[in-house]
Scaffold this motif. Structure first.
Motif, PDB file in Angstrom:
ATOM      1  N   UNK A  32      19.563  37.460  73.013  1.00 15.63           N
ATOM      2  CA  UNK A  32      18.827  38.424  72.185  1.00 15.63           C
ATOM      3  C   UNK A  32      17.365  38.143  72.591  1.00 15.63           C
ATOM      4  N   UNK A  33      16.816  36.974  72.953  1.00 12.66           N
ATOM      5  CA  UNK A  33      15.570  36.821  73.417  1.00 12.66           C
ATOM      6  C   UNK A  33      15.346  37.796  74.470  1.00 12.66           C
ATOM      7  N   UNK A  34      16.128  37.812  75.718  1.00 13.99           N
ATOM      8  CA  UNK A  34      15.870  38.533  76.576  1.00 13.99           C
ATOM      9  C   UNK A  34      16.170  39.952  76.239  1.00 13.99           C
ATOM     10  N   UNK A  35      16.988  40.426  75.167  1.00 13.31           N
ATOM     11  CA  UNK A  35      16.819  41.834  75.014  1.00 13.31           C
ATOM     12  C   UNK A  35      15.433  42.436  74.265  1.00 13.31           C
ATOM     13  N   UNK A  36      15.058  41.198  73.586  1.00  9.67           N
ATOM     14  CA  UNK A  36      13.839  41.628  72.597  1.00  9.67           C
ATOM     15  C   UNK A  36      12.347  41.931  73.727  1.00  9.67           C
ATOM     16  N   UNK A  37      12.574  40.911  74.692  1.00 14.55           N
ATOM     17  CA  UNK A  37      11.537  41.026  75.816  1.00 14.55           C
ATOM     18  C   UNK A  37      11.695  41.942  76.974  1.00 14.55           C
ATOM     19  N   UNK A  38      12.958  42.744  77.195  1.00 18.01           N
ATOM     20  CA  UNK A  38      12.819  43.555  78.221  1.00 18.01           C
ATOM     21  C   UNK A  38      12.067  44.425  78.598  1.00 18.01           C
TER      22      UNK A  38
END
Length: 68
Positions: A32-38
């Motif tokens: 989810x962190x990676x999704x939010x920062x993509x």
């Protein structure tokens, strides 16, 4: 959960330790962190989950600000 993300501002340059920055993000998982920062143009070096004494220590830092 709170995650600390170590990153470089440019994804096109070679990472240099002295240029590493950090941000704090609230999320349920590392994915989810990676999704939010993509959408950001950053190079993520490390994502670290903070809990217990590690979280308590980071909360005392002056630059501690959690992003949603």
């Amino acid at each position: 959960m709170i995650y600390k993300v170590y990153y470089q501002e440019s994804e096109k340059q070679v990472p240099v330790r002295e240029n590493t920055k950090a941000l704090y993000l609230k999320a349920d998982s590392e994915r989810e962190v990676r999704q939010k920062l993509k959408d950001r143009s950053i190079h993520i070096e490390l994502i670290q989950e903070l809990h217990g004494q590690y979280l308590s220590y980071e909360e005392k830092q002056e630059n501690f600000e959690v992003l949603e």
